[in-house]
Design an enzyme around this catalytic site. Structure first.
Site, PDB file in Angstrom:
ATOM      1  N   LYS A  52       0.832  -1.207   0.000  1.00 38.68           N
ATOM      2  CA  LYS A  52       0.000   0.000   0.000  1.00 38.68           C
ATOM      3  C   LYS A  52       0.863   1.251   0.000  1.00 38.68           C
ATOM      4  O   LYS A  52       0.585   2.214  -0.723  1.00 38.68           O
ATOM      5  CB  LYS A  52      -0.946  -0.017   1.217  1.00 38.68           C
ATOM      6  CG  LYS A  52      -2.007  -1.102   1.103  1.00 38.68           C
ATOM      7  CD  LYS A  52      -2.855  -1.292   2.365  1.00 38.68           C
ATOM      8  CE  LYS A  52      -3.754  -2.515   2.179  1.00 38.68           C
ATOM      9  NZ  LYS A  52      -4.695  -2.736   3.280  1.00 38.68           N
ATOM     10  N   GLN A  96      -4.642  -1.526   9.578  1.00 39.72           N
ATOM     11  CA  GLN A  96      -4.546  -2.874   8.998  1.00 39.72           C
ATOM     12  C   GLN A  96      -5.053  -3.914  10.000  1.00 39.72           C
ATOM     13  O   GLN A  96      -4.698  -3.896  11.182  1.00 39.72           O
ATOM     14  CB  GLN A  96      -3.084  -3.152   8.607  1.00 39.72           C
ATOM     15  CG  GLN A  96      -2.875  -4.435   7.813  1.00 39.72           C
ATOM     16  CD  GLN A  96      -3.439  -4.374   6.386  1.00 39.72           C
ATOM     17  OE1 GLN A  96      -3.657  -3.304   5.827  1.00 39.72           O
ATOM     18  NE2 GLN A  96      -3.678  -5.537   5.803  1.00 39.72           N
ATOM     19  N   ASP A 119     -11.366   2.320   3.921  1.00 44.23           N
ATOM     20  CA  ASP A 119     -11.537   0.863   3.902  1.00 44.23           C
ATOM     21  C   ASP A 119     -13.010   0.477   3.736  1.00 44.23           C
ATOM     22  O   ASP A 119     -13.316  -0.660   3.380  1.00 44.23           O
ATOM     23  CB  ASP A 119     -11.056   0.260   5.242  1.00 44.23           C
ATOM     24  CG  ASP A 119      -9.698  -0.398   5.130  1.00 44.23           C
ATOM     25  OD1 ASP A 119      -9.333  -0.834   4.029  1.00 44.23           O
ATOM     26  OD2 ASP A 119      -9.007  -0.490   6.171  1.00 44.23           O
TER      27      ASP A 119
HETATM   28  N1  L34 Z   1      -7.848  -2.608   7.290  1.00 39.09           N
HETATM   29  N2  L34 Z   1      -7.099  -4.724   6.772  1.00 39.09           N
HETATM   30  C1  L34 Z   1      -7.600  -3.551   6.373  1.00 39.09           C
HETATM   31  N3  L34 Z   1      -7.876  -3.278   5.069  1.00 39.09           N
HETATM   32  C2  L34 Z   1      -7.647  -4.218   4.123  1.00 39.09           C
HETATM   33  O1  L34 Z   1      -7.974  -3.975   2.844  1.00 39.09           O
HETATM   34  C3  L34 Z   1      -7.094  -5.446   4.492  1.00 39.09           C
HETATM   35  N4  L34 Z   1      -6.761  -6.421   3.592  1.00 39.09           N
HETATM   36  C4  L34 Z   1      -6.954  -7.824   3.940  1.00 39.09           C
HETATM   37  C5  L34 Z   1      -6.270  -8.034   5.304  1.00 39.09           C
HETATM   38  N5  L34 Z   1      -6.440  -6.924   6.231  1.00 39.09           N
HETATM   39  C6  L34 Z   1      -6.858  -5.691   5.849  1.00 39.09           C
HETATM   40  C7  L34 Z   1      -5.748  -6.318   2.699  1.00 39.09           C
HETATM   41  O2  L34 Z   1      -5.169  -5.275   2.471  1.00 39.09           O
HETATM   42  C8  L34 Z   1      -6.247  -8.535   2.801  1.00 39.09           C
HETATM   43  N6  L34 Z   1      -5.488  -7.509   2.128  1.00 39.09           N
HETATM   44  C9  L34 Z   1      -4.585  -7.743   1.066  1.00 39.09           C
HETATM   45  C10 L34 Z   1      -3.943  -6.703   0.404  1.00 39.09           C
HETATM   46  C11 L34 Z   1      -3.063  -6.947  -0.630  1.00 39.09           C
HETATM   47  C12 L34 Z   1      -2.799  -8.218  -1.030  1.00 39.09           C
HETATM   48  C13 L34 Z   1      -3.429  -9.270  -0.393  1.00 39.09           C
HETATM   49  C14 L34 Z   1      -4.318  -9.035   0.646  1.00 39.09           C
HETATM   50  C15 L34 Z   1      -1.823  -8.435  -2.117  1.00 39.09           C
HETATM   51  O3  L34 Z   1      -1.219  -7.503  -2.608  1.00 39.09           O
HETATM   52  N7  L34 Z   1      -1.601  -9.689  -2.521  1.00 39.09           N
HETATM   53  C16 L34 Z   1      -0.620 -10.017  -3.555  1.00 39.09           C
HETATM   54  C17 L34 Z   1       0.494 -10.862  -2.960  1.00 39.09           C
HETATM   55  C18 L34 Z   1       1.154 -10.166  -1.816  1.00 39.09           C
HETATM   56  C19 L34 Z   1       2.274 -10.971  -1.187  1.00 39.09           C
HETATM   57  O4  L34 Z   1       3.186 -11.339  -1.944  1.00 39.09           O
HETATM   58  O5  L34 Z   1       2.236 -11.201   0.015  1.00 39.09           O
HETATM   59  C20 L34 Z   1      -1.343 -10.770  -4.648  1.00 39.09           C
HETATM   60  O6  L34 Z   1      -0.872 -10.711  -5.781  1.00 39.09           O
HETATM   61  O7  L34 Z   1      -2.328 -11.427  -4.348  1.00 39.09           O
END
Ligand code: L34
Length: 288
Positions: A52, A96, A119
């Site tokens: 982010k 988060q 959010d």
């Molecule tokens: N307050 N908490 C708050 N807001 C959110 O919107 C989230 N979430 C979830 C968990 N807690 C939160 C996220 O940000 C899940 N989440 C999230 C955000 C980004 C990715 C996955 C979950 C993401 O970028 N995933 C990548 C891989 C990342 C890695 O390598 O670890 C993908 O390509 O899926």
């Protein structure tokens, strides 16, 4: 073979648009700013929050990167949120999740001003979403609807089956999918559903948001269905430098052969979550 939904590429287009909107605001002397609060060092949370922060920088927005120790008290966190609510330079506040067990997530979410709730987790935001009134939409469900529209997957009259009823994904997604502009018929399966495969086999659109690697197998999927995998599970893998491999809730290799569309993990829904967050922040900054 399924069409692969390239969430990373679609997210990049959304983020390009956010960058242009940010430029226009900056010319008017407004620099969009998101405060991102991370309590503790949950490795997955650190990775998402870092993603982010990077996206904010790339868009030309300001990120207040606030990392607090796991032992931070609820009162300290609430005081910080109150200060950010009152700070006119801050357009959005994101705490988060999950939080350490000694902090009430409900009390923390309630403390965020709905005007800065990018959010979309505050009860006021949730209420506005359910009623179809203006307000911030939660990033992951909104990103999923965006993917369906972008890929021109027919949602009107389609049967969408959601696995999981979390406050972050399952519940709000059900609400968005039944809006008139999407017009799907929705079934939500959860831990109280005796045999969810009865429903998934009838799904034109199947969304898995459970957090169990490989839960959805090929026999549970209707041929030609759109399969959206929200799971981002870290599965131990000693052959990797990181010690783990990312796996979705869906058995990708088998289902890719029979589905009409499929999202990969990584590179599917995850990047859309971040892109939709960026959109909410620029929108917050555009709102007088
Ligand atoms: N307050 N908490 C708050 N807001 C959110 O919107 C989230 N979430 C979830 C968990 N807690 C939160 C996220 O940000 C899940 N989440 C999230 C955000 C980004 C990715 C996955 C979950 C993401 O970028 N995933 C990548 C891989 C990342 C890695 O390598 O670890 C993908 O390509 O899926």
């Amino acid at each position: 073979m399924a069409i692969i939904i390239d969430g990373k590429a679609i997210a990049a287009k959304v983020r390009d648009d956010v960058r242009l909107r940010t430029q226009k605001l900056t010319e008017r002397g407004i620099r969009p700013c998101l405060a991102v609060i991370l309590v503790g060092e949950n490795p997955a949370s650190v990775s998402y929050v870092t993603g982010k922060e990077k996206a904010l920088a790339e868009a030309g927005m300001d990120g207040r990167d606030i990392r607090l120790p796991a032992a931070t008290s609820e009162a300290e966190l609430l005081a910080l949120i109150a200060a950010l609510n009152a700070d006119s330079a801050v357009h959005g506040i994101l705490v988060q999740l999950p939080l350490p067990p000694h902090i009430s997530e409900d009390r923390v979410i309630n403390a965020i001003s709905p005007e800065k709730d990018v959010d979309g987790f505050h009860p006021v935001s949730v209420g506005n979403m359910v009623l179809g009134r203006p307000g911030f939409l939660p990033c992951t469900p909104n990103g999923i609807v965006y993917l369906l529209k972008e890929m021109q997957i027919k949602t009107a009259g389609a049967h969408a089956v959601i696995l999981g009823r979390s406050n972050i994904v399952g519940k709000p997604l059900a609400s968005l999918l039944i809006r008139r502009d999407v017009n799907a018929t929705v079934t939500v399966c959860h831990t109280g559903t005796p045999d969810f495969s009865l429903y998934t086999k009838q799904a034109d659109i199947l969304i898995a948001a459970v957090g169990k690697p490989g839960l959805v197998t090929a026999g549970m999927v209707k041929p030609g269905a759109a399969v959206i995998d929200v799971g981002v599970n870290r599965v131990p893998d000693s052959s990797r430098k990181s010690g783990f491999v990312l796996r979705g809730d869906v058995d990708y290799d088998a289902i890719e052969k029979i589905a009409g569309w499929i999202t990969p993990v990584p590179g599917g829904v995850g990047p859309m979550t971040i892109a939709m967050l960026m959109r909410n922040v620029v929108e917050a900054a555009e709102t007088p």
